[in-house]
Design an enzyme around this catalytic site. Structure first.
Site, short mmCIF file in Angstrom:
data_model
loop_
_atom_site.label_atom_id
_atom_site.label_comp_id
_atom_site.label_asym_id
_atom_site.label_seq_id
_atom_site.Cartn_x
_atom_site.Cartn_y
_atom_site.Cartn_z
N HIS A 112 -44.11 142.95 45.15
CA HIS A 112 -43.76 141.94 44.14
C HIS A 112 -43.13 142.67 42.96
CE1 HIS A 112 -44.09 138.74 41.19
NE2 HIS A 112 -44.60 137.92 42.10
N GLU A 148 -46.54 133.55 33.76
CA GLU A 148 -46.04 134.41 34.85
C GLU A 148 -44.70 133.90 35.34
OE1 GLU A 148 -48.45 135.02 38.29
OE2 GLU A 148 -50.32 135.19 37.16
N GLU A 163 -49.76 142.95 46.77
CA GLU A 163 -48.60 142.56 45.97
C GLU A 163 -47.73 143.76 45.57
OE1 GLU A 163 -49.39 138.52 43.72
OE2 GLU A 163 -50.90 139.97 43.11
N TRP A 198 -44.45 136.89 48.71
CA TRP A 198 -45.23 135.99 49.54
C TRP A 198 -44.41 135.01 50.36
CZ3 TRP A 198 -43.73 131.64 47.02
CH2 TRP A 198 -43.52 131.71 45.64
N GLU A 206 -54.94 130.74 37.94
CA GLU A 206 -54.35 129.87 38.95
C GLU A 206 -55.41 129.14 39.78
OE1 GLU A 206 -50.04 132.02 39.79
OE2 GLU A 206 -51.68 132.36 41.21
#
Length: 691
Positions: free
Chosen positions: A371, A320, A368, A328, A161
């Site tokens: 997540h 992903e 995370e 987030w 990313e």
């Protein structure tokens, strides 16, 4: 123009048949090794055949400068490969280790105020730092040398990313690189002065050394628009140059392995010029995270269609997405029942031949940890993991039926998307801060879907001029080259829709003079004299405008001063006479050459566009373009052998009935009737047939 790299796709492990790739980011270094065997067991149960490994593992691979520990990575790669699970191996350069940033703090990026980004998260490195590049490429070289010829590694996952956190750097390294970029782009400082309009506010420069990044200039002040636009271009190019350096280092040692990096394409995602980056990868990969609420499916389909456009309809890799909530947002909503499977199949419908998640096993620590993942905190006995297994079976069934030989069928309609138009429209001195390019393409995609038309989303550099009908939605920048393409398209018989805020400036953000939309006024048959912004920040200002066809305009409208003799007004504004807008044309049809155009002079939103579209389509000779039930998103993939996979997604919160076209291959939250000719699709449901 850059030569596009030849398309190359990760090949299956020896002895395996090609399948849709299925898996996710795997971080075994977060877990004790006794968990690894259970991971492999669960992966096989779920149908996982690929995982991405090592993305954030630099500190564990290179434990100190020049000291490498590949033993743990070798063990897990062997364990995966022996179980028939391929590895998409990361270059591991996404986040530098502490030993590196402590020894070389000059690699840390700076914000526009000059503050240094300290270690503690990720992507705390400068794209233009020669020191950081040296260390990153040494790691790439070591990784490639160690894993060349490894039978279980099928692709390189280069960094991660790019630009997610370090898109803009205002350091001294960035300043020197920006000066060099400007010199390469413009040749002379006079050309830069012209491009940036530096005659305004005494900003003229005498030498490239006087160029500085758009650093802090005081609260409430306005940055030079040309400089800011070019700095965004430069920042995308600087990160791309870093990616290319990593890519080429890996490719030189492992020429047989395809390479990619994960983009972040979404309806509002304009971090980098991903269409430009698409030239530099062997296959396009994307990370996409759902937008909660009623736009969930439509935004996903829009974004996936844009990825397909960036990939030029070659298969692409969903690197992903999430099984449920992310971590987030201010509020991290879960996915509803059915959405895990439906969302993944929507990406497949739009051309993805790989479906992967962040991440395999949900973290128990770190930023995370909340997540969602394929194996959640609740473990194997959970609705999420059962859905993960169901999806794995569905993808295998689609592979068995031959979907891998198919491509997303070309629509009759293209909606154009342009990263640079969004960058220019983001400036803080515009007619209204409530209008941006990124909002309008999605509104058109959704409104067309309401009419039963599933449009292709095509980058401005793409082959949009090969479609029967094209929408230019708030494409703020029209270069001379794009202007020529627009004119040639309509003269040759094309059907064109142009909206407000299109063709305002050229590629330097210099306004096309004579009235908007400057370079294509005659194509659309209107001359806009000024903008009419709308809002509610002051008492008594207009907050909307009604149209004669029942639509309502918000945020901005065009004051169309005249229309050509070849034009026909389809709708006008209705307002109090004293405003000067009563009776002003709002939607105008025109003929130009062998083609036709329609100009939409206001922001109507999805609802207003859907209401206006029947007459717009009729005026363009495209009234029959729909024909499908607007409650259902209808997508087709077509194979070279003539086979067609038809995906039908329920866009509503009510059960809808659809005709069954061919043999049912996969269904989720859907029931096929006894006669086999119709099916009922529940909310969040999908049915896939083959004919």
């Amino acid at each position: 123009m850059t030569q596009r790299r030849a398309y190359r796709w990760p090949q299956p492990l020896a002895g395996q048949q090609e399948r849709i790739w299925y898996g996710g980011d795997y971080n075994p270094d977060q877990w004790p090794e006794e968990v690894w065997d259970d991971d492999v067991r669960l992966m096989k149960k779920a149908g996982v055949n690929l995982v991405s490994v090592g993305i954030f593992s630099w500190a564990k691979i290179e434990t100190s400068e020049g000291v490498y520990d590949f033993d743990w990575l070798d063990r897990i790669i062997d364990k995966l490969g022996e179980a028939g699970i391929a590895v998409d191996l990361a270059s591991a350069t996404a986040s530098p280790p502490m030993w590196l940033t402590q020894a070389h703090p000059e690699v840390l990026w700076k914000d526009y105020r000059g503050d240094v980004c300290q270690p503690g998260a990720r992507q705390h490195w400068r794209p233009t730092s020669p020191v950081f590049r040296e260390y990153a490429l040494k790691l790439c070289h070591a990784m490639a040398e160690h894993y060349k010829g490894n039978p279980y590694v099928v692709a390189w996952h280069v960094s991660n990313e790019y630009g997610c956190h370090n898109r803009f750097d205002y350091s001294e390294d960035a300043e020197h690189a920006f000066q060099q970029w400007c010199e390469e782009r413009y040749g002379t400082i006079d050309a830069v002065n012209d491009a940036w309009g530096t005659a305004f506010w005494a900003q003229r420069m005498n030498d490239f050394s006087e160029i500085v990044p758009p650093r802090f200039i005081g609260d409430g002040n306005f940055m030079n628009p040309g400089k800011l636009l070019d700095f965004k271009r430069f920042s995308s190019d600087a990160l791309k140059a870093f990616y290319i350096a990593e890519r080429d280092t890996l490719a030189e040692i492992t020429p047989d392995l395809p390479l990619t990096t994960n983009f972040m394409v979404s309806a509002s995602g304009s971090v980098l010029d991903y269409d430009d980056w698409g030239d530099e990868v062997d296959f396009v990969s994307n990370d996409h995270y759902f937008i909660p609420g009623e736009a969930h499916l439509d935004e996903l389909a829009f974004s996936a269609s844009l990825v397909d456009g960036i990939a030029r309809k070659d298969p692409w890799f969903l690197m992903e997405h999430s099984t449920s909530a992310v971590n987030w947002r201010e509020i991290n909503y879960r996915k509803e029942p059915g959405q895990l499977v439906r969302d993944s199949l929507a990406h497949v419908a739009m051309g993805a031949d790989a479906v992967c998640y962040f991440q395999w096993r949900q973290s128990k620590a770190g930023a995370e940890k909340f997540h969602s993942a394929m194996v959640p905190h609740a473990g194997e006995d959970s609705a999420v993991f059962r859905d993960v297994c169901e999806l794995g079976a569905d993808l295998n069934k689609l592979s068995d039926e031959g979907i891998l030989g198919s491509r997303l069928a070309k629509s009759r309609v293209a909606v154009v998307f342009d990263y640079e138009s969004e960058w220019a429209a983001e400036h803080t001195a515009t007619p209204t801060q409530h209008v941006h390019h990124v909002d309008e393409p999605l509104a058109w995609f959704r409104a067309l879907a309401d009419q039963g038309v599933t449009a292709d989303v095509v980058p401005v550099r793409g082959a949009w001029d090969g479609y029967e009908m094209v929408v230019l939605p708030s494409v703020y920048l029209l270069s001379e080259e794009t202007t020529r393409r627009v004119r040639d398209y309509v003269v040759g018989g094309g059907r064109l829709v142009v909206t407000y805020y299109t063709g305002i400036s050229d590629e330097k953000d210099h306004v096309w003079l004579g009235g908007y939309p400057g370079s294509i006024r005659d194509v659309v048959g209107v001359r806009v004299e000024e903008f009419m912004p709308m809002g509610n920040d002051f008492t008594g200002v207009p907050d909307h405008l009604d149209l004669s066809n029942g639509a309502v305009a918000h945020d901005i409208a065009d004051v169309i001063g005249s229309v050509d003799g070849t034009a026909t007004v389809l709708a006008t504004f209705k307002d109090n006479p004293w405003t000067g807008m009563d009776g002003v044309p709002a939607i105008v049809a025109n003929t130009f050459g062998e083609g036709r155009s329609v100009y939409v002079g206001a922001r109507l939103g999805r609802e207003g566009l859907a209401l206006s579209l029947p007459e717009i389509l009729e005026s363009l000779g495209m009234a029959e373009a729909g024909g499908n039930d607007g409650r259902v998103l209808h997508v087709e993939r077509e194979g070279a052998d003539g086979s067609r996979f038809v995906f039908s997604f329920n866009r509503t919160h009510e059960t809808v009935r659809v005709p069954v076209e061919g043999e049912v291959v996969v269904s989720s939250f859907a029931d096929v009737d006894v006669d086999g000719e119709t099916a009922s699709i529940k909310p969040n449901g999908v049915i896939v047939t083959k004919k």
